[in-house]
Design a protein around this motif. Sequence first.
Motif, mmCIF file in Angstrom:
data_model
loop_
_atom_site.group_PDB
_atom_site.id
_atom_site.type_symbol
_atom_site.label_atom_id
_atom_site.label_comp_id
_atom_site.label_asym_id
_atom_site.label_seq_id
_atom_site.Cartn_x
_atom_site.Cartn_y
_atom_site.Cartn_z
ATOM 1 N N UNK A 87 31.449 -31.759 -29.051
ATOM 2 C CA UNK A 87 30.699 -32.548 -30.036
ATOM 3 C C UNK A 87 31.605 -32.876 -31.227
ATOM 4 N N UNK A 88 31.365 -34.027 -31.824
ATOM 5 C CA UNK A 88 32.214 -34.455 -32.937
ATOM 6 C C UNK A 88 32.249 -33.430 -34.062
ATOM 7 N N UNK A 89 31.118 -32.754 -34.270
ATOM 8 C CA UNK A 89 31.049 -31.780 -35.356
ATOM 9 C C UNK A 89 31.943 -30.566 -35.116
ATOM 10 N N UNK A 90 32.385 -30.355 -33.875
ATOM 11 C CA UNK A 90 33.212 -29.183 -33.563
ATOM 12 C C UNK A 90 34.706 -29.502 -33.494
ATOM 13 N N UNK A 91 35.052 -30.774 -33.588
ATOM 14 C CA UNK A 91 36.450 -31.168 -33.430
ATOM 15 C C UNK A 91 37.337 -30.557 -34.499
ATOM 16 N N UNK A 92 36.886 -30.576 -35.756
ATOM 17 C CA UNK A 92 37.729 -30.073 -36.841
ATOM 18 C C UNK A 92 38.092 -28.603 -36.631
ATOM 19 N N UNK A 93 37.095 -27.760 -36.313
ATOM 20 C CA UNK A 93 37.384 -26.338 -36.102
ATOM 21 C C UNK A 93 38.250 -26.122 -34.859
ATOM 22 N N UNK A 94 38.070 -26.976 -33.864
ATOM 23 C CA UNK A 94 38.911 -26.875 -32.667
ATOM 24 C C UNK A 94 40.367 -27.170 -33.006
ATOM 25 N N UNK A 95 40.616 -28.174 -33.829
ATOM 26 C CA UNK A 95 41.979 -28.490 -34.238
ATOM 27 C C UNK A 95 42.594 -27.335 -35.021
ATOM 28 N N UNK A 96 41.812 -26.729 -35.905
ATOM 29 C CA UNK A 96 42.309 -25.552 -36.627
ATOM 30 C C UNK A 96 42.639 -24.422 -35.658
ATOM 31 N N UNK A 97 41.797 -24.253 -34.646
ATOM 32 C CA UNK A 97 42.027 -23.204 -33.643
ATOM 33 C C UNK A 97 43.350 -23.436 -32.914
ATOM 34 N N UNK A 98 43.616 -24.683 -32.520
ATOM 35 C CA UNK A 98 44.871 -25.000 -31.854
ATOM 36 C C UNK A 98 46.053 -24.715 -32.777
ATOM 37 N N UNK A 99 45.939 -25.150 -34.027
ATOM 38 C CA UNK A 99 47.026 -24.920 -34.983
ATOM 39 C C UNK A 99 47.275 -23.425 -35.170
ATOM 40 N N UNK A 100 46.214 -22.634 -35.224
ATOM 41 C CA UNK A 100 46.360 -21.183 -35.391
ATOM 42 C C UNK A 100 47.074 -20.561 -34.190
ATOM 43 N N UNK A 101 46.715 -20.994 -32.997
ATOM 44 C CA UNK A 101 47.364 -20.456 -31.794
ATOM 45 C C UNK A 101 48.857 -20.817 -31.773
ATOM 46 N N UNK A 102 49.179 -22.049 -32.129
ATOM 47 C CA UNK A 102 50.581 -22.458 -32.127
ATOM 48 C C UNK A 102 51.357 -21.687 -33.183
ATOM 49 N N UNK A 103 50.770 -21.524 -34.376
ATOM 50 C CA UNK A 103 51.449 -20.746 -35.427
ATOM 51 C C UNK A 103 51.668 -19.307 -34.966
ATOM 52 N N UNK A 104 50.663 -18.715 -34.355
ATOM 53 C CA UNK A 104 50.798 -17.341 -33.854
ATOM 54 C C UNK A 104 51.922 -17.252 -32.823
ATOM 55 N N UNK A 105 51.986 -18.218 -31.931
ATOM 56 C CA UNK A 105 53.022 -18.217 -30.904
ATOM 57 C C UNK A 105 54.416 -18.285 -31.537
ATOM 58 N N UNK A 106 54.557 -19.118 -32.575
ATOM 59 C CA UNK A 106 55.851 -19.246 -33.246
ATOM 60 C C UNK A 106 56.207 -17.966 -33.995
#
Length: 233
Positions: A87-106
């Motif tokens: 849902x459009x309302x969940x996109x923003x938090x999903x993007x933050x989730x992806x960014x958090x995972x990538x930062x953690x990996x780095x």
Amino acid sequence: MPLSPLEHDRRYGELDQVIRAYTGQPADDTPDKPSHALTAYLRQTWHTRPWALAVAERQLREYADNPPGRLRLRLGEFYAIPDVGLPEAEIQQWLYCLADHIRHSIEQGEVPPMAAPATHWEWQTRFPELTQFLGGWFSQDMPDEFDDHDAAVDDYRTTTDPHLVARLVGELHELLALDLDEPDYALAVAELGMEVDPPAPYPPSAWLAFVAGRMSAPRADYGPGSGPQTDTP
């Protein structure tokens, strides 16, 4: 007016790569676990362009912080995130989730180990010239364009820059080095764009090995009035 290619890449280029990794895959990332799509992106990018991970993390977070407003929407000066099943309302938090995972990996140096590609995006990103070869010369139209598989192989070899042919040979050997089961090789060539079966009696892996050998052989220098003689595989 729409973004120029330069501006698009500067602001959204790596974000776009992350989103493309979700083609045909669910966006089911959670704070505790990345999705198969994001894991595939991390694996491919860590092993080929590790510097791009920091760019992806920044672009994802900046987009989530500043989603396109009415003016940018009206002018078309924004990156339109494709439908990922959320849902459009969940996109923003999903993007933050992806960014958090990538930062953690780095930050933790957590690199997914090398393995056979797990998604359509990963297959085609890992083997780009093989994708071009199989998808361009062995589509469903191949029987109408060439007499047989040999003719298609020879056409690619004679019309393609030798540097790209050499790249194809390397990708063929890399694919064969995965040592997959035969059904998995059949899946691999389908993911890479092949829409016809290999010529009988070859299974996919044997035909790929044959093509690698044929592409590696020196090109014959035929005299005037003569043409290349094709061998039956």
